[in-house]
Design an enzyme around this catalytic site. Sequence first.
Site, PDB file in Angstrom:
ATOM      1  N   GLU A  86       1.094  -1.183   0.040  1.00  0.00           N
ATOM      2  CA  GLU A  86       0.200   0.067   0.120  1.00  0.00           C
ATOM      3  C   GLU A  86       0.940   1.436   0.410  1.00  0.00           C
ATOM      4  OE1 GLU A  86      -0.766  -2.961   1.908  1.00  0.00           O
ATOM      5  OE2 GLU A  86      -2.949  -3.275   1.030  1.00  0.00           O
ATOM      6  N   HIS A 155     -11.637  -4.447   8.206  1.00  0.00           N
ATOM      7  CA  HIS A 155     -12.234  -4.389   6.869  1.00  0.00           C
ATOM      8  C   HIS A 155     -13.166  -3.420   6.324  1.00  0.00           C
ATOM      9  CE1 HIS A 155      -8.823  -7.275   6.548  1.00  0.00           C
ATOM     10  NE2 HIS A 155      -8.864  -7.083   5.021  1.00  0.00           N
TER      11      HIS A 155
END
Lengths: 352, 325
Positions: A86, A155
Amino acid sequence: MTTATDPRPATGPATDPHPATGPVADETRVTTYQAAQGEALVEEMRRDASVFCMGQDLRMGGFFGGTRGMVEEFGHERVLDTSITEAFMVGCAAGAAMTGMRPVVQMGFADFSLIAGDEIFQKLGKWRHMHGGQFELPAVIVMPIGPSGGAGPEHSGSMEMLGMHFPGLKVVVPSDPWDAKALLKAAVRDPNPVLYYPSKQLDWIRGPVSTDPDEIIPLGQAAVRRRGTTATVITYGCMTRRALEAAEALAGEGVDLEVVDLRTLVPLDLDTVTASVLRTHRALIVHEAPRTAGPGAEIAAAVQERCFWHLDAPIMRLGAVDAPVPASRHLEQHCFPSVADITEAARRLARI
Amino acid sequence: MAPRKRRPTGVPADPGLLLGLFTTVARARALEDALAVHIRDHGFAGFWHPGKGQEGAVAGACAALRTDDYLFYQGRGATWPLAKGMGLQPIIGDLLGRVTGSTGGKGAGVPHWADPALGIMGEGATLGSVYPIAAGAALSAKMRGTDQVALADFGDGTSHRGTFHETLIQAASWKLPLVYFCENNGLAVSTRFEDVSPTPNVADRAGAYGIPGVVVDGQDAVEVHRVTAEAVERARAGEGPTLIEAKVTRVGGHWEGDAQQYRPDDFLKDYRDPLEILRAYLGDAHAETADKIVADAAAEVAEELLRAEAADLPDPEIITKDVFV
């Protein structure tokens, strides 16, 4: 006391080019919220050779299917699969953006923004300013928020308030397919870094989208989705639909809600918000993010600064419970404001 | 400590290159010395991380870049922007927080010099953050079909950041035109490299990414130029990144004024002054020219320092400018 029978009429023009009754453009087509995002990306990549996308699993269509078929059209050179990196993805986008490209990073889940926190909040957000305005960083980071049916506490985050807090970043949260497409296109064309937060709860919602490839919604324009006189519900993303459902449920009870969909949190269209609150004299803020220090805290403070002497009741807020979102699908749904929660809060607000 | 004169064999003594390198190092040295005096006498609004002793590595590497190549530097010393073509006033102006700086005095203290027209793309002060950004510039060059190269400069301390690995593994896979350039001075503030690294060299890790790793004497600007030019050529040819490690000596503290109690007494034992090494390369034929370059550099720096001191501080209004385009 102000109620639906309040003699003060709703005033001011509606600012929404396509209000709750749906878009009025001739050329529309029905599709899903997430497919609308894919369409936006494809159209922008066709329009501008400097636009490309990068992320995990894009070649197979991305986590939510928005990029399916794109490799066939644009090749691997413009649809870049990365490994689980990321910080690299966003930092790389920053470097590409400052040298003439327009990257769109697909980040799977908004929770992952924290892994790339330095890259998003300190590099994309600060590079232009700290180097004396010598760079433009036209990058878009797509980071889905909210629950998606048991995705679990790491998440299911709704952390769009981080984008509001760190200067230099624009923040978009679309509430329907039309906006998902037109706002993403505006984000891609914006010369600034934009954090685009689709709500996962809307992924399979169907609705019209424009087929005009140049239809965009300028960032910073809220939409009045429903006219009403009792109170203004200030909301965005998936809570817009729930607020509209609550408004319909209350319509028979003499509680007439106005619903303002913010669409972008940065820039924040306080003019539309305060114009509405000055008409209704009551405000309820609803969002998917946790309540404490969520976007509602900022919006409530801003509204009272502008509207204090016109308020007939304290500003109310509804947000997710201040707890991690459990992986259990049964428990998950109880974390977020429901239509019933909004209905009950609006009833109480109307009685004050 | 007297510098050891040395001229390696097999190195082409291109007088133009040598004089260029000597000039860059002389100007950078003059700036380092003048700043140390200025900070001692006047203080400094921010943190200055002196780069004295490391100028040769920087000058050598930068001379291998074209103006349109992208440079992402780290925040030690001012040789990178100087070597890439920035004038002294934009550099000193930012250091002193004046409007004459390259960022109008905004990037002062810990300076954020930038000039996109010169390929000077700025600095991220969360060190180790420029790896992916430099890779993004390299990716951009590749996608736009130019033959530009991006250089990411860093220290041994940040070679342990996760971004080092994330970027190198992806950039090597994609064969991006990227040069990783490590200035290894053996100290991350006070932490010794040998205490925190399982291998003696940063460049030893290159094999894991399937790219060349090169260790070079960072005090010898000519040698650094040679290996960097090879890496740049490789990058331009589409063969991917190279990891260069220049062994250098940090003559001063981590910041100007650092008492350096963590240093052993003999920490300068391996140090050879990069300016004197270049002077030896130039030889007697250019002795007078070299002396003049040194004298001119000192005079120029003194003059620009006075100009910067006399320049205005920025209007506070610039704080809220440049947030959005």
